[in-house]
Write a protein that holds these residues in place. Structure first.
Motif, PDB file in Angstrom:
ATOM      1  N   THR A 171       0.828  -1.186   0.000  1.00  0.00           N
ATOM      2  CA  THR A 171       0.000   0.000   0.000  1.00  0.00           C
ATOM      3  C   THR A 171       0.877   1.257   0.000  1.00  0.00           C
ATOM      4  O   THR A 171       2.055   1.200   0.321  1.00  0.00           O
ATOM      5  CB  THR A 171      -0.911   0.034   1.237  1.00  0.00           C
ATOM      6  OG1 THR A 171      -0.097  -0.092   2.411  1.00  0.00           O
ATOM      7  CG2 THR A 171      -1.909  -1.103   1.198  1.00  0.00           C
ATOM      8  N   ALA A 172       0.269   2.359  -0.364  1.00  0.00           N
ATOM      9  CA  ALA A 172       0.993   3.629  -0.367  1.00  0.00           C
ATOM     10  C   ALA A 172       1.280   4.072   1.060  1.00  0.00           C
ATOM     11  O   ALA A 172       0.571   3.719   1.993  1.00  0.00           O
ATOM     12  CB  ALA A 172       0.168   4.684  -1.097  1.00  0.00           C
ATOM     13  N   THR A 173       2.329   4.847   1.212  1.00  0.00           N
ATOM     14  CA  THR A 173       2.707   5.311   2.549  1.00  0.00           C
ATOM     15  C   THR A 173       2.513   6.819   2.698  1.00  0.00           C
ATOM     16  O   THR A 173       3.051   7.423   3.603  1.00  0.00           O
ATOM     17  CB  THR A 173       4.173   4.955   2.838  1.00  0.00           C
ATOM     18  OG1 THR A 173       5.007   5.539   1.823  1.00  0.00           O
ATOM     19  CG2 THR A 173       4.374   3.453   2.868  1.00  0.00           C
ATOM     20  N   ALA A 174       1.749   7.432   1.798  1.00  0.00           N
ATOM     21  CA  ALA A 174       1.552   8.878   1.843  1.00  0.00           C
ATOM     22  C   ALA A 174       0.825   9.292   3.115  1.00  0.00           C
ATOM     23  O   ALA A 174      -0.022   8.559   3.642  1.00  0.00           O
ATOM     24  CB  ALA A 174       0.761   9.328   0.618  1.00  0.00           C
ATOM     25  N   GLU A 175       1.180  10.466   3.611  1.00  0.00           N
ATOM     26  CA  GLU A 175       0.516  11.015   4.788  1.00  0.00           C
ATOM     27  C   GLU A 175      -0.899  11.468   4.417  1.00  0.00           C
ATOM     28  O   GLU A 175      -1.146  11.938   3.306  1.00  0.00           O
ATOM     29  CB  GLU A 175       1.301  12.205   5.324  1.00  0.00           C
ATOM     30  CG  GLU A 175       2.588  11.835   6.035  1.00  0.00           C
ATOM     31  CD  GLU A 175       2.344  11.156   7.377  1.00  0.00           C
ATOM     32  OE1 GLU A 175       1.399  11.555   8.083  1.00  0.00           O
ATOM     33  OE2 GLU A 175       3.085  10.224   7.694  1.00  0.00           O
ATOM     34  N   ALA A 176      -1.812  11.339   5.374  1.00  0.00           N
ATOM     35  CA  ALA A 176      -3.161  11.844   5.158  1.00  0.00           C
ATOM     36  C   ALA A 176      -3.115  13.363   5.074  1.00  0.00           C
ATOM     37  O   ALA A 176      -2.510  14.011   5.929  1.00  0.00           O
ATOM     38  CB  ALA A 176      -4.064  11.413   6.303  1.00  0.00           C
ATOM     39  N   PRO A 177      -3.715  13.959   4.056  1.00  0.00           N
ATOM     40  CA  PRO A 177      -3.672  15.413   3.929  1.00  0.00           C
ATOM     41  C   PRO A 177      -4.490  16.102   5.016  1.00  0.00           C
ATOM     42  O   PRO A 177      -5.450  15.534   5.546  1.00  0.00           O
ATOM     43  CB  PRO A 177      -4.275  15.658   2.545  1.00  0.00           C
ATOM     44  CG  PRO A 177      -5.136  14.473   2.291  1.00  0.00           C
ATOM     45  CD  PRO A 177      -4.456  13.322   2.957  1.00  0.00           C
ATOM     46  N   GLU A 178      -4.111  17.312   5.345  1.00  0.00           N
ATOM     47  CA  GLU A 178      -4.859  18.091   6.319  1.00  0.00           C
ATOM     48  C   GLU A 178      -6.243  18.437   5.772  1.00  0.00           C
ATOM     49  O   GLU A 178      -6.426  18.606   4.556  1.00  0.00           O
ATOM     50  CB  GLU A 178      -4.104  19.374   6.655  1.00  0.00           C
ATOM     51  CG  GLU A 178      -2.790  19.159   7.397  1.00  0.00           C
ATOM     52  CD  GLU A 178      -3.003  18.707   8.831  1.00  0.00           C
ATOM     53  OE1 GLU A 178      -4.123  18.888   9.360  1.00  0.00           O
ATOM     54  OE2 GLU A 178      -2.046  18.168   9.424  1.00  0.00           O
ATOM     55  N   VAL A 179      -7.198  18.555   6.679  1.00  0.00           N
ATOM     56  CA  VAL A 179      -8.544  18.965   6.301  1.00  0.00           C
ATOM     57  C   VAL A 179      -8.688  20.451   6.616  1.00  0.00           C
ATOM     58  O   VAL A 179      -8.473  20.864   7.761  1.00  0.00           O
ATOM     59  CB  VAL A 179      -9.604  18.164   7.078  1.00  0.00           C
ATOM     60  CG1 VAL A 179     -11.014  18.655   6.738  1.00  0.00           C
ATOM     61  CG2 VAL A 179      -9.473  16.678   6.782  1.00  0.00           C
TER      62      VAL A 179
END
Length: 381
Positions: A31-39
Motif C-alpha cells: 500500500t501507499a505510505t503517503a501522509e493523510a492530507p490536512e482537512v
C-alpha cells in the motif's frame, strides 16, 4: 468420505492457483505510505454545521438494521458511543420482528421495528444511521430511509452503509465516500455521485457518509460535537481511549495488495484449522469493546467469535444494548476464550486484540483484519 471431500477441495484450489497467481501479479506489492492530507478548517466547520440537530432540542437518533444482514460494529458501536454521551435518544431498529443477526459476529435484540418506530414517531427521526448491510436492495429498508429523508432527517451512511444510501437514491449528484472495497458498488448504484478520496467523513447537505468500519468512532464523536459541543465530545473520546479525531484519511493506504490476497488465500486453504473462540457476555460490559473484539477475531479467515452466557436470555450491556448469546453455556475451554479487555478503553482494546491476533496467526493476518476494518493505526483514529 470426508477425506475424499477434503482432498477434492484442495485439488480444486490448487487447479485455480495458476489463474489466481497471474491475477495476483497484477496487484500492487504494497500500500501507499503517503501522509493523510490536512482537512481545511472551513471544511471541518461545514461538517459540524451540517450535523446540527434539524428538529428537536434533544435529538432522536434511529439506527436501522436488517434482521439477517447488518454489520456488527456499524450497528453496535454507533449505538454504544451515542448512548454513553447521553445527548440524544437513541433507538435501535430492525426492518422486521425478531433479533438482528449481525455479521461477522453477535446477535442483538432491537428496541423496535421500523413500523413500530413510525407509529410512535410519525414526524420521523432527527438522524438516521445506516450501517453496512450485506444486501443493499431490501425494499423495506430503502423505502423507510427515503421516507425519513423526506421528513427532514439527516442521513448518516456508515462504512458500506453508503451503498445502501446510494440505492435509496439519496447520493445522486452528491459528494460521498465509503469503505474502500465497496466504492465501485456505490458508484454503480449512484453514477452521478462524486467520490471524495482522503476523507474519513464527507458531508453534502443532509447526507453524510464515511469510510470503513472503524470510521464509526470518529463519525459518532463528530456528531456528538455537533449536538453538544467540543467539551462533551472530548469527554466521550477520553472514555473511548481516543486522543484525536477528524476527517483526515489516506485512502491509498487501503487496497487489495499481493500480501493481502496471498494471506487470505493461505488462511482460507487451512480450513481444517479454523478456530472458534468464545466471548463471555457479562451484564454491564462495554458493548463498543465487545463489537470491536468480536468483529476483529471473525475477520482473520482463521477464526470466528461466538458469545456465551449462563442462560439464553439477552445480556444487557453498559449502555443498555441487549446482546443475545450464541450459546447457553457456563464455561468455554480456557484456550479458546478471548478477552474484551475490560480494564482498557475500547480503542486500546482493539489494538490489544490486533496484537493478540498477530501473536497467534502472524502480523500479515493482523494486516488483513486492519485492512477490512479500514483502520488507520496511530493516534488519529
Amino acid at each position: 468420505m470426508r477425506r475424499f471431500v477434503a482432498w477434492g477441495i484442495v485439488a480444486l484450489a490448487l487447479l485455480g492457483l495458476a489463474g489466481f497467481g497471474g491475477w495476483m501479479l497484477t496487484l500492487p506489492s504494497s500500500t501507499a505510505t503517503a501522509e493523510a492530507p490536512e482537512v481545511p478548517q472551513a471544511e471541518a466547520e461545514a461538517m459540524l454545521a451540517s450535523l446540527k440537530p434539524p428538529k428537536r432540542e434533544r435529538p432522536l437518533i434511529a439506527i436501522i438494521g436488517l434482521n439477517d444482514a447488518t454489520e456488527t460494529t456499524d450497528y453496535i458501536m454507533t449505538a454504544g458511543i451515542l448512548r454513553r454521551a447521553d445527548i440524544a435518544d437513541v433507538v435501535m431498529l430492525a426492518t422486521g420482528p425478531g433479533p438482528v443477526q449481525l455479521y461477522p459476529a453477535l446477535k442483538a435484540e432491537p428496541d423496535a421495528t421500523i413500523a413500530e418506530f413510525d407509529a410512535a414517531h410519525p414526524e420521523g427521526a432527527d438522524y438516521v444511521i445506516v450501517p453496512a448491510m450485506s444486501r443493499d436492495d431490501d425494499p423495506a429498508a430503502l423505502a423507510w430511509i427515503r421516507r425519513q429523508a423526506e421528513q427532514g432527517a439527516t442521513i448518516i451512511g456508515v462504512c458500506a452503509g453508503a451503498k445502501v444510501v446510494a440505492a435509496a437514491g439519496l447520493l445522486e449528484g452528491k459528494r460521498a465516500t465509503t469503505h474502500w472495497y465497496y466504492r465501485p458498488r456505490m458508484l454503480k448504484l449512484s453514477p452521478t455521485t462524486q467520490y471524495v478520496p482522503d476523507r474519513r467523513m464527507v458531508s453534502d447537505g443532509k447526507v453524510i457518509t464515511t469510510t470503513g468500519i472503524s470510521a464509526s468512532m470518529p463519525m459518532m464523536l463528530t456528531l456528538i460535537e455537533a449536538i453538544a459541543g467540543r467539551a462533551k465530545a472530548e469527554e466521550v473520546a477520553h472514555g473511548l481511549g481516543v486522543e484525536a479525531w477528524s476527517a483526515r484519511h489516506a485512502s491509498d493506504a487501503f487496497r487489495i495488495t499481493r500480501a493481502f490476497a496471498s494471506t487470505v488465500l493461505v488462511n482460507r486453504l487451512a480450513f481444517w484449522r479454523i478456530e472458534s473462540f468464545g466471548i463471555r457476555l457479562e451484564p454491564g460490559m462495554d458493548e463498543v469493546s465487545l463489537a470491536l473484539v468480536a468483529d476483529a477475531w471473525s475477520r482473520t479467515y482463521r477464526s470466528s467469535a461466538s458469545t456465551f452466557a449462563a442462560t439464553p436470555e439477552p445480556v444487557e450491556t453498559r449502555s443498555g444494548l441487549r446482546i443475545i448469546p450464541d450459546e447457553a453455556a457456563g464455561q468455554w475451554a480456557n484456550d479458546r476464550m478471548v478477552s474484551t479487555f475490560p480494564d482498557s478503553p475500547p480503542a486500546v482494546a482493539l489494538d490489544q486484540t490486533l496484537a493478540a491476533i498477530a501473536a497467534r496467526y502472524g502480523s500479515r493476518t493482523t494486516d488483513v483484519v486492519a485492512m477490512q476494518l479500514e483502520y488507520p493505526r496511530g493516534p488519529a483514529r
